[in-house]
Design an enzyme around this catalytic site. Structure first.
Site, PDB file in Angstrom:
ATOM      1  N   SER A  42       0.833  -1.190   0.000  1.00 28.22           N
ATOM      2  CA  SER A  42       0.000   0.000   0.000  1.00 28.22           C
ATOM      3  C   SER A  42       0.875   1.251   0.000  1.00 28.22           C
ATOM      4  CB  SER A  42      -0.964  -0.033   1.191  1.00 28.22           C
ATOM      5  OG  SER A  42      -1.987   0.913   1.037  1.00 28.22           O
TER       6      SER A  42
ATOM      7  N   HIS B  74      -6.873  -5.884  -1.135  1.00 23.68           N
ATOM      8  CA  HIS B  74      -5.806  -5.091  -0.546  1.00 23.68           C
ATOM      9  C   HIS B  74      -5.384  -5.740   0.775  1.00 23.68           C
ATOM     10  CE1 HIS B  74      -3.829  -1.144  -0.858  1.00 23.68           C
ATOM     11  NE2 HIS B  74      -3.901  -1.051   0.464  1.00 23.68           N
TER      12      HIS B  74
ATOM     13  N   ASP C 250      -8.669  -5.614  -5.544  1.00 26.23           N
ATOM     14  CA  ASP C 250      -8.251  -4.555  -4.621  1.00 26.23           C
ATOM     15  C   ASP C 250      -9.246  -3.403  -4.674  1.00 26.23           C
ATOM     16  OD1 ASP C 250      -6.934  -2.423  -3.278  1.00 26.23           O
ATOM     17  OD2 ASP C 250      -5.005  -3.363  -3.678  1.00 26.23           O
TER      18      ASP C 250
END
Length: 414
Positions: A251, A381, A348
């Site tokens: 991230s 994610h 994601d």
């Protein structure tokens, strides 16, 4: 009790749906969708156990002829089927990662790894890991906590994972946590990877760095570079090889990982330590943001750009285009780039997979660096923060790639 059972099974069905379908452009619902989807997806093994338990409860303690019970059981069976689909995606990720390695590395990359190191690697996964999703400690791994590498208090602390067995000149992996440049700690992320690599004989360093909104970019990357310089100067005391430093993160950590790899020795981001060597020898960014300017409009339906401008950069691309360019890994693709292994999930919700695809395309067009890109179908994610079948496959692939990167670097040394 029938109503409670019906509500609970309905919520289970909704949670399974969020994991099966990528939730995008949902406005303020995105964080909730992400949290529910990630928990449901990555804990699918325990989700299946819960489904079977709820089915047994429904059949044993309630009247199946009751319309509410019947509808709850139907939802539960459909949700159970969806959970099996999630688990199939987990196990298929092994083949996806293997294909990515085969496509991006030399045909004989396994043979490049010395036999004594290759014997430690595996492509098999076992239930002992993913049946204990938050049990991270590995036998034979020592962790030393809260070592200062800078002057910013707790935001300039790092932890070091080492094998208990003494040794020297071990390859080093630097982990950069995510958290939207706003939150996060070194103790919270990539624990499966850090323990796994330390158990394979690596020295792993996890760092904190200054966070927004108190910090303004490039404070974040300055701290990463300061930590890299500290590692290069000091890691030999923990048995690490200061000449080989690889870096990883997810991230915001994925963004900083890519930027660290592509901006080695960039003096403006090394105030007070301009002459330090901050180059890294390999980088593995996960589900990162690669273009702060959103030049091709990939993030049209998200709120990331407003957030980056207000909280992280505290300016706009119009007001300070150079700063936004420098903060974007995609703007460094024509520079010196070490081997890269990019991983992104197709589902994601927070950082869309098109961002990684675009970055890989840009890099492939102009750079001769070794580039591996794995797109994991169904992955959300932060997919690797807990143990799961997918995480186990990821750990195997990451270890193979990191060992290859180290072996390749060793082979090219004078």
């Amino acid at each position: 009790m029938v109503t409670v059972y019906w509500v609970f099974t309905s919520l289970m069905g909704i949670a399974t749906l969020t994991a099966l379908i990528p939730g995008r452009a949902l406005g303020w619902w995105v964080p909730l969708w992400f949290l529910v989807s990630t928990a449901t997806n990555e804990l699918a093994v325990w989700g299946l156990i819960m489904h079977l338990l709820m089915l047994a409860i429904g059949v044993t303690f309630f009247d199946p002829s009751d319309p509410f019970v019947r509808s709850a059981l139907c939802v539960l069976m459909l949700s159970c089927l969806g959970t099996l689909i999630l688990l199939r995606r987990h196990f298929e990720s092994g083949r996806q990662l293997e294909r990515a390695l085969q496509a991006g590395l030399p045909p004989s990359f396994e043979e490049m790894i010395p036999l004594d190191r290759r014997r430690r690697l595996s492509r098999q996964i076992t239930a002992k890991d993913w049946l204990h999703p938050i049990s991270f400690a590995r036998h034979g791994v020592r962790r030393e906590r809260n070592i200062a590498y800078g002057e910013a208090g707790k935001r300039n602390l790092l932890d070091i994972f080492t094998p208990v067995r003494s040794g020297s000149d071990r390859p080093v992996l630097l982990q950069i946590h995510g958290g939207a440049w706003l939150v996060g700690k070194k103790e919270e992320q990539a624990l499966p990877l850090m323990h796994h690599m330390a158990s394979l004989g690596w020295v792993v360093v996890a760092i904190n760095y200054r966070l927004s909104p108190r910090a303004t970019f490039p404070d974040h990357i300055i701290d990463v570079k300061k930590a890299t310089a500290w590692v290069r100067q000091n890691i030999h005391k923990w048995g690490g090889n200061p000449d080989f430093i690889s870096v990883t993160g997810g991230s915001a950590g994925g963004h900083l990982t890519a930027l660290t790899a592509m901006s080695g020795n960039y003096a403006p981001w090394q105030p007070g330590f301009e002459t330090a060597d901050t180059r890294v020898q390999a980088a593995m960014p996960l589900y990162g943001v690669y273009d702060f300017c959103n030049r091709v409009g990939i993030r049209q339906g998200t709120r990331i750009d407003d957030y980056i401008m207000k909280k992280v950069m505290k300016s706009t691309p119009e007001d300070d285009p150079e700063a936004f360019d420098r903060a974007s890994p995609v703007c460094w693709v024509d520079g010196e780039v070490p081997p890269l292994f990019l991983i992104h999930g197709s589902h994601d919700t927070l950082v869309w997979v098109e961002e990684a695809r675009r970055f890989v395309a840009e890099l492939s067009a102009v750079s001769s660096t070794s580039l591996v890109y794995a797109e994991l179908y169904g992955a959300q994610h932060a997919f690797e923060t807990v143990h799961s079948p997918r995480t186990s496959h990821y750990l195997n692939a990451a270890a193979w790639w990191l060992e290859w990167a180290y072996a390749d670097w060793c082979a090219k040394r004078p």
